[in-house]
Scaffold this motif. Structure first.
Motif, short mmCIF file in Angstrom:
data_model
loop_
_atom_site.label_atom_id
_atom_site.label_comp_id
_atom_site.label_asym_id
_atom_site.label_seq_id
_atom_site.Cartn_x
_atom_site.Cartn_y
_atom_site.Cartn_z
N PHE A 261 0.83 -1.20 0.00
CA PHE A 261 0.00 0.00 0.00
C PHE A 261 0.87 1.26 0.00
CE2 PHE A 261 -3.39 -2.76 1.88
CZ PHE A 261 -4.35 -2.52 0.91
N SER A 262 1.92 1.26 0.81
CA SER A 262 2.78 2.43 0.88
C SER A 262 3.40 2.74 -0.48
CB SER A 262 3.89 2.20 1.92
OG SER A 262 3.35 2.04 3.21
N SER A 263 3.92 1.71 -1.13
CA SER A 263 4.53 1.92 -2.44
C SER A 263 3.50 2.37 -3.47
CB SER A 263 5.19 0.62 -2.92
OG SER A 263 6.33 0.32 -2.13
N LEU A 264 2.37 1.71 -3.51
CA LEU A 264 1.33 2.06 -4.48
C LEU A 264 0.85 3.49 -4.29
CD1 LEU A 264 -0.59 1.05 -6.77
CD2 LEU A 264 -2.22 0.50 -4.95
N LEU A 314 -4.23 -8.06 -3.73
CA LEU A 314 -3.01 -8.40 -3.01
C LEU A 314 -3.09 -9.84 -2.51
CD1 LEU A 314 -2.45 -5.20 -0.81
CD2 LEU A 314 -1.43 -5.73 -3.03
N ARG A 315 -1.95 -10.52 -2.53
CA ARG A 315 -1.88 -11.90 -2.07
C ARG A 315 -0.68 -12.08 -1.16
NH1 ARG A 315 -0.66 -15.20 -6.83
NH2 ARG A 315 0.17 -13.27 -7.74
N CYS A 316 -0.85 -12.93 -0.16
CA CYS A 316 0.26 -13.26 0.71
C CYS A 316 0.16 -14.73 1.09
CB CYS A 316 0.20 -12.40 1.97
SG CYS A 316 1.77 -12.32 2.85
N ASN A 317 1.31 -15.42 1.07
CA ASN A 317 1.33 -16.86 1.28
C ASN A 317 2.56 -17.22 2.11
OD1 ASN A 317 1.26 -19.61 1.11
ND2 ASN A 317 1.23 -19.73 -1.11
N THR A 325 9.46 -14.47 -2.83
CA THR A 325 8.90 -13.72 -3.95
C THR A 325 8.12 -12.50 -3.47
OG1 THR A 325 8.69 -15.74 -5.26
CG2 THR A 325 7.41 -13.84 -5.98
N THR A 326 8.36 -11.37 -4.09
CA THR A 326 7.58 -10.17 -3.79
C THR A 326 7.59 -9.24 -4.99
OG1 THR A 326 7.37 -8.23 -2.38
CG2 THR A 326 9.58 -9.05 -2.73
N TYR A 327 6.45 -8.62 -5.29
CA TYR A 327 6.41 -7.62 -6.35
C TYR A 327 5.14 -6.80 -6.24
CZ TYR A 327 3.04 -10.66 -8.82
OH TYR A 327 1.93 -11.41 -9.15
N LEU A 328 5.17 -5.65 -6.88
CA LEU A 328 3.99 -4.82 -7.09
C LEU A 328 3.90 -4.56 -8.58
CD1 LEU A 328 1.67 -2.97 -6.09
CD2 LEU A 328 3.35 -1.12 -5.91
N ARG A 329 2.78 -4.92 -9.18
CA ARG A 329 2.60 -4.71 -10.62
C ARG A 329 1.50 -3.68 -10.84
NH1 ARG A 329 2.02 -9.98 -12.84
NH2 ARG A 329 4.29 -9.89 -13.09
N ILE A 330 1.81 -2.68 -11.65
CA ILE A 330 0.85 -1.64 -11.99
C ILE A 330 0.53 -1.77 -13.48
CG2 ILE A 330 0.43 0.84 -12.10
CD1 ILE A 330 2.39 1.13 -9.76
N VAL A 415 0.24 11.03 8.46
CA VAL A 415 -0.96 11.04 7.61
C VAL A 415 -0.81 10.02 6.50
CG1 VAL A 415 -2.34 12.43 6.01
CG2 VAL A 415 -1.54 13.44 8.17
N PHE A 416 0.32 10.04 5.82
CA PHE A 416 0.60 9.03 4.81
C PHE A 416 0.59 7.64 5.45
CE2 PHE A 416 2.92 6.21 2.14
CZ PHE A 416 2.90 6.70 0.85
N GLY A 417 1.21 7.54 6.65
CA GLY A 417 1.30 6.26 7.33
C GLY A 417 -0.04 5.66 7.66
N LEU A 418 -1.00 6.48 8.09
CA LEU A 418 -2.33 5.97 8.40
C LEU A 418 -3.07 5.55 7.14
CD1 LEU A 418 -4.58 5.32 10.36
CD2 LEU A 418 -5.32 7.71 10.24
N ARG A 419 -2.89 6.34 6.07
CA ARG A 419 -3.59 5.98 4.83
C ARG A 419 -3.06 4.68 4.21
NH1 ARG A 419 -3.98 12.24 3.02
NH2 ARG A 419 -6.17 12.57 3.65
#
Length: 447
Positions: A261-264, A314-317, A325-330, A415-419
């Motif tokens: 979420f932070s990155s996105l 989002l998925r987590c396993n 493995t980790t990634y964010l795809r836009i 503020v960013f942290g809560l969002r």
């Protein structure tokens, strides 16, 4: 050029600027690696003296990274387990002030800032008390244990006049910065969808943390640990493997989704989703934990002044053969970006360049009518950090220390942290309550 793309370019001052995407990226080659560099100079300035509250795995990693910066010193450590206090002395020196009471640490006049690496259920109160004591604060993610705690932290931060940085370090990464630039420049068109994935397999990665042989009621201040939650008899698993239990941790979403979420949100300038849902289950780690080890979340991001409407999954396993493995795809209307903290891979659709006004503008800016193929992007382009890059974690602390020394701002304030934290925490609520959760990201309130 779409209205949304014009908005992106206008907001970032990139209208008509070919520089938003490096010239290298437009060479007519099948795959190009363009190297990312940290060009901005970090201020060394006067010494900053630190106290560490919570000297577990992440607290130690935070402090170790912080001390890589010049003119930064550690003077005190607080932890409820005496074994960690002794380990801190061996790691950083006999001069350390050691305590099991964080309030004693906050009384010290020789501490400028504290790093908070405690279990999640102590983030809010220690942050508020530290700000009230006149300390700058670096608090690990998620900023709070529940959404309702967020307003109190934000109020304390604003009242204090101090710097507070939340520890999702990817926000300060070269990869995120490049992805933000590329999206704003229209490299993949308008965003329509995003997805993130985080997999772990090893016992440590799945929160099966080591329980030390001397971990008992004589060496652990258990009463203090549980003083702000449910009273229970001593349980070494609850203390040393706290992430498995709802009284102290925030599950897979609070540990890992919050990074995505932070990155996105940084890349898209988004305030967050308005609708949240999740499902999952306890599939493998049946060790008494109260949270799932497989979690799937879906989120609705409506159209806003910052971006078009899009959806996120989002998925987590925690039991996965692709361990780590980790990634964010836009995904956009013209292509997609796979975003990591040290790398961005842009993939274009086969027809992405057809009659695209943006690429025509690029061609004009390059002075060319002679063969449009020379300015077309390759099907796949990789942007990777140079080998000497010190990493997102280092840069996140540089961001924090710069703000302290210059009176500036940080990449991830409360503020960013809560969002970023709210949709992760509400993901848990959706899972346990078996329902959609509605959220107002602008006003940061449940609907």
């Amino acid at each position: 050029m779409t209205n949304n793309r014009r908005l992106f370019l206008k907001k970032l001052g990139l209208t008509g600027a070919a520089a938003a995407i490096t010239p290298m990226a437009f060479a007519n080659e099948p795959n190009i690696k363009s190297f990312l560099q940290r060009n901005s100079a970090f201020q060394e300035g006067s010494p900053i003296k630190l106290g560490l509250i919570g000297a577990g795995i992440m607290g130690v990693e935070d402090m170790t990274t912080a001390l890589r910066h010049p003119n930064v010193e550690i003077v005190a450590v607080c932890d409820l387990y005496k074994g960690r206090q002794e380990a801190a002395k061996q790691r950083w020196g006999d001069h350390l002030f050691l305590t099991s009471d964080y309030k004693e640490l906050l009384k010290r006049k020789d501490i400028d800032a504290v790093l908070i690496g405690t279990p999640d259920h102590w983030h809010k109160q220690i942050s508020i008390d530290a700000l009230g004591a006149g300390k700058h604060v670096y608090c690990e993610k998620p900023m709070v244990h529940s959404v309702k705690e967020g307003a109190e932290v934000i109020e304390a931060w604003k009242k204090s006049g101090k710097i507070m940085q939340i520890g999702s370090q990817g926000v300060s990464s070269l990869g995120n910065e490049k992805a933000k630039e590329l999206l704003a420049a229209g490299a993949i068109g308008d965003i329509v969808y995003a997805e993130g994935f985080w997999a772990r397999h090893s016992p440590e990665g799945a929160w099966q943390y080591n329980v030390p042989a001397d971990g008992n009621e004589k060496t652990v201040d258990w009463k203090k640990f549980i003083s702000n939650t449910t009273d229970r008899p001593w349980d070494p698993l609850r203390f040393f493997r706290w992430r498995n239990y709802l009284d102290y941790g925030t599950g897979m979403s609070g540990d890992l989704f919050v990074h995505l979420f932070s990155s996105l949100h940084f890349i898209t300038n988004s305030l967050g989703p308005t609708k949240i849902s999740s499902m999952g289950g306890l599939r493998y780690w049946k060790d008494g934990r109260e949270v799932p080890d497989v979690l799937l979340g879906t989120f609705d991001y409506p159209e806003s002044p910052q971006h078009p409407g899009f959806n996120l999954s989002l998925r987590c396993n925690f039991v996965d053969g692709t361990s780590g493995t980790t990634y964010l795809r836009i995904v956009g209307t013209k292509g997609s970006m796979d975003v990591k903290w040290e790398e961005v891979v842009v993939k274009m659709n086969s027809n992405a360049e057809d009659d695209d006004p943006f690429l025509k503008e690029q061609a004009k800016l390059r002075g060319g009518t002679e063969g449009r193929a020379k300015i077309l992007p390759p099907r796949e382009t990789t942007y990777a950090a140079e080998k000497n890059y010190k990493g997102a974690h280092y840069d996140h602390f540089a961001n924090f220390f710069n703000a302290i020394r210059t009176g500036g701002t940080v990449a991830e304030d409360p503020v960013f942290g809560l969002r970023a934290a709210a949709p992760a925490l509400l993901c848990n609520d959706s899972y346990f309550q078996n329902k959609f959760i509605n959220w107002d990201p602008k006003n940061m309130k449940l609907i």
